[in-house]
Design an enzyme around this catalytic site. Structure first.
Site, short mmCIF file in Angstrom:
data_model
loop_
_atom_site.label_atom_id
_atom_site.label_comp_id
_atom_site.label_asym_id
_atom_site.label_seq_id
_atom_site.Cartn_x
_atom_site.Cartn_y
_atom_site.Cartn_z
N ASP A 36 0.86 -1.19 0.00
CA ASP A 36 0.00 0.00 0.00
C ASP A 36 0.90 1.24 0.00
O ASP A 36 1.81 1.36 0.83
CB ASP A 36 -0.87 -0.03 1.27
N LEU A 37 0.65 2.14 -0.92
CA LEU A 37 1.48 3.35 -0.99
C LEU A 37 1.15 4.27 0.18
O LEU A 37 -0.01 4.36 0.59
CB LEU A 37 1.24 4.06 -2.32
N TYR A 41 -1.82 10.26 -2.61
CA TYR A 41 -1.99 11.52 -3.37
C TYR A 41 -0.96 12.56 -2.91
O TYR A 41 -0.43 13.32 -3.71
CB TYR A 41 -3.40 12.10 -3.19
N ARG A 73 0.08 14.63 9.62
CA ARG A 73 -0.53 13.70 10.59
C ARG A 73 0.21 13.76 11.91
O ARG A 73 -0.39 13.62 12.98
CB ARG A 73 -0.51 12.26 10.04
N ASP A 131 -3.98 2.58 -5.02
CA ASP A 131 -2.66 2.55 -4.37
C ASP A 131 -2.33 1.25 -3.67
O ASP A 131 -1.42 1.21 -2.85
CB ASP A 131 -2.51 3.76 -3.42
N GLU A 132 -3.05 0.17 -4.00
CA GLU A 132 -2.75 -1.11 -3.37
C GLU A 132 -2.52 -2.18 -4.42
O GLU A 132 -3.17 -2.20 -5.46
CB GLU A 132 -3.94 -1.56 -2.50
P1 TTP Z 1 -5.41 5.33 1.41
O1 TTP Z 1 -4.44 4.24 1.09
O2 TTP Z 1 -6.57 5.00 2.28
O3 TTP Z 1 -4.65 6.51 2.14
P2 TTP Z 1 -3.23 7.13 1.87
O4 TTP Z 1 -2.46 6.35 0.85
O5 TTP Z 1 -3.40 8.58 1.56
O6 TTP Z 1 -2.54 7.04 3.29
P3 TTP Z 1 -1.88 5.78 4.00
O7 TTP Z 1 -0.44 6.12 4.14
O8 TTP Z 1 -2.57 5.70 5.32
O9 TTP Z 1 -2.11 4.58 3.12
O10 TTP Z 1 -6.01 5.97 0.10
C1 TTP Z 1 -5.21 6.15 -1.08
C2 TTP Z 1 -5.58 7.46 -1.76
O11 TTP Z 1 -6.96 7.45 -2.10
C3 TTP Z 1 -5.39 8.67 -0.88
O12 TTP Z 1 -4.07 9.19 -0.98
C4 TTP Z 1 -6.41 9.63 -1.36
C5 TTP Z 1 -7.50 8.76 -1.98
N1 TTP Z 1 -8.70 8.74 -1.13
C6 TTP Z 1 -9.81 9.47 -1.53
O13 TTP Z 1 -9.80 10.12 -2.57
N2 TTP Z 1 -10.92 9.46 -0.75
C7 TTP Z 1 -11.00 8.76 0.41
O14 TTP Z 1 -12.03 8.78 1.10
C8 TTP Z 1 -9.82 8.00 0.83
C9 TTP Z 1 -9.83 7.23 2.12
C10 TTP Z 1 -8.71 8.04 0.01
MG MG Z 2 -2.20 4.24 1.00
#
Ligand code: TTP
Ligand code: MG
Length: 530
Positions: A36-37, A41, A73, A131-132
């Site tokens: 998971d990235l 964004y 954060r 991102d996964e």
């Molecule tokens: P996530 O993997 O949930 O979050 P993240 O990558 O920003 O942070 P983390 O380090 O905790 O993994 O979501 C991936 C991307 O999806 C995130 O960067 C922005 C987008 N996103 C939305 O557009 N709307 C949402 O409600 C969520 C949760 C994420």
């Molecule tokens: Mg992520």
């Protein structure tokens, strides 16, 4: 907040395949990596604008925060979901970036997936959302164990890359431990590769199945990784509370469970198939849910292909009325056009999704979709650009509104909080790799520009393509001459040979009529109403 369809929390319940091993026979012989990235964004934005590096900032879409970087954060800015106004008030010096244009995110997402595919040959890589990625590294781990990675069987826990969940220790005489230890090193290599190729850090989970790998991957973020040993399955599952916290249990499934008195993971663990079975939940779905609550997930990592649909959706507090909906739909269709252009295939169906809070009233999320067949001619503008002409935009918007009116009673009570548009039934253009632009504009002999999935240059969007005439056969009466003449001669001939069917209407939701016609290639040539 706008996200591409399919990005939202998915219910995995329906994703078990008939050929998958039956529930309950989870195999601990597998080594699955979930990658998971980190603050995806935000990382992309910081690559595009290096002045953001290490400065606390938030990415927003309209009035909502969609993600924040880890520097933000660390000072208490929430990760996602908060309103911009509220966060601005609490953190006045926070920097802000508008994240409504998804193109760069998609480009990076593709690059990560391709990097994993290239870097781990022979390992299936399944993309989940933007991102996964899941990677099944079982074969690679086995191979390395056989090739001298057997050192894991005489090593201690320090052999593991990253952390082991719950501080458990390696038992070198346990083959599953040794496989996972080698898997942890492969995961570390994958993360380093992604960083080198794309500049993005990621976190990983390593375990015996997809569910556990995803769960354990959250333990050390950012830029960390964790491995789960099989005997800790019960322990990690007991850290979850609501049933909804099981990856794969989306809001609709959680609502179905709640109707049956199941609220928590522990409730689900104690439930029987018979108690869960009922409307909208058959025996196999019930079994699968119970299995998931116990950490059992036999679903294989399926190599991702091209998406079956392309779409996007937008959420709102409330949409006022028909006019406002039409405006939103028009905006969504405009953005969808760029995605269709980028993808390169020809859409033959159109779908509208809506969430009507007025129909929810304690019954959980209420999403409804309506779809109809369309002629790809509707999208023919995309042969030269990623933007639709005013007329096409109007036509597609009108088709969407026709569908929307089947789901929403605009004369009665409604409370729309989500609107989505998508296209499907995507037809690969000639030779399977040429874009819609090349298909329409490439000229006789099939000499159009080629675009493949490997092509991830951002500059592709909006690029104009030359249009050359065809020296093929005469265009029959009633067909779209412009489209016909731009086709390769062999396809023109193929069409002429199979023209016994009448062309399909521009857009029709009459199923029996469509069935009769079938997905004939001739349907591209129905003349648009322009
Ligand atoms: P996530 O993997 O949930 O979050 P993240 O990558 O920003 O942070 P983390 O380090 O905790 O993994 O979501 C991936 C991307 O999806 C995130 O960067 C922005 C987008 N996103 C939305 O557009 N709307 C949402 O409600 C969520 C949760 C994420
Ligand atoms: Mg992520």
């Amino acid at each position: 907040m706008s996200r591409e369809s399919g990005e939202e929390e998915e219910d995995w319940i329906g994703t078990a395949h008939p050929s998958d091993p039956p529930g309950g026979k989870d195999s601990n012989a597998r080594v699955i990596v979930h990658l998971d990235l980190d603050c995806f964004y935000a990382q992309v934005e910081a690559i595009l604008d290096p002045t953001l590096k290490d400065v606390p900032f938030a990415v927003h879409q309209k009035q909502f925060v969609v993600t924040t970087n880890y520097a933000a954060r660390a000072v208490g800015v929430p990760k996602t979901g908060a309103s911009v106004a509220e966060v601005r008030q609490r953190f006045p010096s926070l920097r802000w970036v508008n994240g409504e244009d998804l193109r760069e995110y998609r480009r990076f997402s593709r690059r990560v997936h391709e990097t994993l595919l290239r870097g781990m040959p022979g390992c299936p890589v399944e993309r989940l959302g933007m991102d996964e990625n899941f990677v099944d590294v079982t074969a690679l781990a086995q191979k390395r164990l056989g090739e001298g990675g057997g050192e894991a069987s005489s090593a201690d826990s320090s052999y593991f890359a990253g952390k082991i969940f719950g501080g458990s220790v390696l038992d070198p005489s346990d083959p599953a431990h040794c496989r996972l230890a080698v898997g942890s090193r492969i995961a570390e290599e994958a993360r380093k590769l992604v960083l080198r190729e794309t500049g993005l850090t990621s976190s990983a989970g390593v375990a015996g199945n997809k569910l556990l790998a995803k769960l354990v991957g959250k333990c050390h973020k950012p830029d960390g990784q964790t491995t789960l040993l099989p005997e800790d399955t019960g322990r990690i599952m007991s850290t979850l509370d609501g049933a909804r916290s099981i990856p794969g249990v989306g809001s609709s499934t959680a609502a179905l469970l709640s109707e049956r008195g199941v609220e928590t993971v522990a409730d689900l663990q104690g439930a029987t198939e018979a108690a869960l079975r009922g409307p909208c939940l058959d025996a196999s779905a019930a079994r699968r849910l119970i299995d998931l609550s116990l950490g059992v997930d036999p679903t294989p990592v399926r190599q991702s292909g091209r998406p079956k649909t392309i779409g996007l959706e937008d959420r709102f507090r409330r949409l006022g009325g028909r006019e406002e909906c039409a405006e939103k739909v028009r905006w969504l269709v405009g953005r969808l056009a760029a995605l269709v252009f980028e993808d390169g295939r020809m859409p033959r169906s159109l779908k509208v999704t809506v969430r009507d809070a007025a129909k929810e009233e304690g019954k959980g999320f209420h999403r409804e979709s309506r779809q109809c067949k369309v002629s790809p001619a509707l999208f023919s503008d995309l042969r030269t650009s990623d933007t639709l002409s005013e007329r096409s935009l109007e036509e597609i918007t009108a088709a969407c509104m026709g569908l929307l009116e089947k789901a929403v009673d605009f004369t009665g009570r409604f409370h729309l909080t989500l609107l989505g548009v998508a296209v499907g039934d995507l037809l690969e253009t000639a030779k399977g790799t040429r874009s819609i632009a090349a298909f329409f504009g490439g000229g006789g002999g099939g000499g159009g520009e080629k675009r493949t999935m490997e092509d991830h240059s951002g500059g592709e969007v909006g690029k104009r393509r030359k249009q050359t005439g065809s020296t093929g056969p005469e265009c029959p009466e009633g067909w779209d001459r412009e489209v016909f003449s731009s086709l390769p001669a062999d396809i023109q001939r193929e069409l002429l040979e199979s023209r016994s069917d009448p062309p399909a209407p521009l857009h029709s939701s009459n199923k029996s009529e469509q069935k009769k016609r079938g997905p004939s290639i001739l349907s591209y040539f129905s003349k648009s109403k322009k």
